[in-house]
Scaffold this motif. Structure first.
Motif, PDB file in Angstrom:
ATOM      1  N   SER A  76     -12.706  11.757 -12.749  1.00  0.00           N
ATOM      2  CA  SER A  76     -11.726  10.789 -12.251  1.00  0.00           C
ATOM      3  C   SER A  76     -10.773  10.416 -13.387  1.00  0.00           C
ATOM      4  O   SER A  76     -10.846   9.321 -13.949  1.00  0.00           O
ATOM      5  N   GLY A 165     -10.522   1.950  -7.659  1.00  0.00           N
ATOM      6  CA  GLY A 165      -9.879   2.560  -6.498  1.00  0.00           C
ATOM      7  C   GLY A 165      -9.535   4.016  -6.744  1.00  0.00           C
ATOM      8  O   GLY A 165      -9.688   4.864  -5.851  1.00  0.00           O
ATOM      9  N   GLU A 166      -9.082   4.324  -7.956  1.00  0.00           N
ATOM     10  CA  GLU A 166      -8.800   5.723  -8.300  1.00  0.00           C
ATOM     11  C   GLU A 166     -10.075   6.554  -8.307  1.00  0.00           C
ATOM     12  O   GLU A 166     -10.065   7.731  -7.927  1.00  0.00           O
ATOM     13  N   LEU A 169     -10.828   7.407  -4.705  1.00  0.00           N
ATOM     14  CA  LEU A 169      -9.915   8.451  -4.237  1.00  0.00           C
ATOM     15  C   LEU A 169     -10.331   9.817  -4.793  1.00  0.00           C
ATOM     16  O   LEU A 169     -10.332  10.822  -4.068  1.00  0.00           O
ATOM     17  N   ALA A 172     -13.260  11.136  -2.838  1.00  0.00           N
ATOM     18  CA  ALA A 172     -12.878  11.651  -1.519  1.00  0.00           C
ATOM     19  C   ALA A 172     -12.208  13.018  -1.644  1.00  0.00           C
ATOM     20  O   ALA A 172     -12.490  13.935  -0.853  1.00  0.00           O
ATOM     21  N   GLN A 173     -11.340  13.169  -2.617  1.00  0.00           N
ATOM     22  CA  GLN A 173     -10.655  14.453  -2.805  1.00  0.00           C
ATOM     23  C   GLN A 173     -11.644  15.546  -3.222  1.00  0.00           C
ATOM     24  O   GLN A 173     -11.520  16.698  -2.794  1.00  0.00           O
ATOM     25  N   THR A 199      -7.952   1.710   2.651  1.00  0.00           N
ATOM     26  CA  THR A 199      -7.047   2.124   1.587  1.00  0.00           C
ATOM     27  C   THR A 199      -6.965   3.641   1.486  1.00  0.00           C
ATOM     28  O   THR A 199      -5.880   4.209   1.288  1.00  0.00           O
ATOM     29  N   LEU A 200      -8.107   4.319   1.609  1.00  0.00           N
ATOM     30  CA  LEU A 200      -8.095   5.778   1.576  1.00  0.00           C
ATOM     31  C   LEU A 200      -7.270   6.344   2.732  1.00  0.00           C
ATOM     32  O   LEU A 200      -6.587   7.373   2.573  1.00  0.00           O
ATOM     33  N   GLN A 203      -3.762   6.062   1.383  1.00  0.00           N
ATOM     34  CA  GLN A 203      -3.500   6.949   0.248  1.00  0.00           C
ATOM     35  C   GLN A 203      -3.505   8.424   0.631  1.00  0.00           C
ATOM     36  O   GLN A 203      -2.702   9.206   0.128  1.00  0.00           O
ATOM     37  N   MET A 204      -4.433   8.809   1.489  1.00  0.00           N
ATOM     38  CA  MET A 204      -4.623  10.220   1.797  1.00  0.00           C
ATOM     39  C   MET A 204      -3.841  10.681   3.014  1.00  0.00           C
ATOM     40  O   MET A 204      -3.704  11.889   3.241  1.00  0.00           O
TER      41      MET A 204
END
Length: 303
Positions: A76, A165-166, A169, A172-173, A199-200, A203-204
């Motif tokens: 990350s 939060g990053e 993300l 998830a990626q 939020t995801l 963002q996604m």
């Protein structure tokens, strides 16, 4: 015949929710419970009944032979450097043939105290529903969930929220890109984790096919049009803030042409899904919400 335990006053459950979400100190929580000690119940008994009992809430054993589990570390670079999480797949997916079967993936995000045993159990339940599920631990950079919800909450408040939060993300990626994933993923979470699921989805965009937030913070009105996945929202009637947030979210999702549904469960409090905290747990609401959750993911991740 077993005696029925006297029900705790609702104020005790509300005190616990405020305490566990950082709204009061341990001392203030204990003092508040002492003022509620009625009907022959000592304050210590009330506190014991409010605290999580992970053994009681476990539905799928860590050693269940129907699942394959591992702890994985995900890079990350924009967050805290890396994030560790709990990956679970059904054994049946990898024993049907000589090749690994690709499954849709689901990110499972904890509340504001790290990856505790209850969230790991939720992850195993999703694997038994024939998904591959990954539960990242937002406390990774501080050593991970410390084995105690209160201590986990203290650690949670020390981590930069944007970096965390990053990390989510990145998790998830990573799940989406795995060779044993179909590339279709969803997100679910509880309280803080419910907010992360929302939020995801922002963002996604189209890279997240579905999100199922349980009593989570909703995105801003400006962010909602970026959502492309299907959103299913669960709130308890007695969770006033969560229930109150739904009408505006519903309206904004409708305006943005986002596929969505939302439910407010009668008599249910914040945290109603958590069977590890019996005084908050509402079995009828939790069972119905879970069925709706798995149906939602089946519909939008397997299409």
């Amino acid at each position: 015949m077993e005696q029925t335990r006297p029900k705790l006053p609702r104020e005790a459950v509300e005190l616990y929710n405020k305490f566990i979400h950082g709204g009061m100190s341990r001392r203030a929580f204990v003092d508040g419970v002492q003022r509620l000690a009625i009907g022959g119940l000592a304050a210590s008994t009330i506190i014991e009944r409010l605290m999580p009992n992970y053994a009681l809430g476990q539905q799928v054993s860590r050693t269940d032979d129907r699942i394959k589990t591992s702890y994985e570390t995900v890079p990350s670079p924009k967050g805290n450097g890396s994030i560790k999480g709990y990956l679970v797949r059904p054994i049946s997916a990898d024993t049907r043939s000589e090749t690994v079967t690709k499954l849709p993936g689901i990110i499972v995000v904890h509340e504001n105290r790290g990856l505790n045993p209850h969230i790991e159990d939720i992850t195993r339940r999703l694997a038994l529903a024939n998904f591959m599920a990954f539960a990242p631990d937002g406390l990774t950079s501080l050593g991970g969930f410390p084995g105690d919800d209160y201590k986990g909450g203290l650690l949670f408040n020390k981590i930069d929220r944007a970096k965390m939060g990053e990390d989510m993300l990145a998790a998830a990626q990573w799940l989406k890109a795995r060779p044993d994933c179909t590339g279709k993923i969803g997100a679910t979470g509880f309280c803080y984790g419910g907010g992360v699921a929302n939020t995801l989805a922002v963002q996604m965009a189209a890279d997240l096919s579905a999100a199922v937030p349980y009593y989570g913070r909703v995105p801003s009105t400006e962010e909602i049009p970026r959502i492309k996945g299907a959103i299913l929202v669960h709130n308890g009637e007695l969770d006033k803030a969560g229930a109150a947030s739904w009408p505006a979210y519903d309206q904004a999702l409708t305006a943005a042409n986002v596929t969505h549904e939302g439910y407010i469960y009668p008599g249910a409090v914040h945290g109603f899904n958590c069977d590890a905290t019996p005084e908050r747990y509402n079995k009828a609401a939790a069972d119905l919400a879970w069925q709706r959750t798995t149906d939602w993911f089946n519909k939008y991740l397997r299409g």
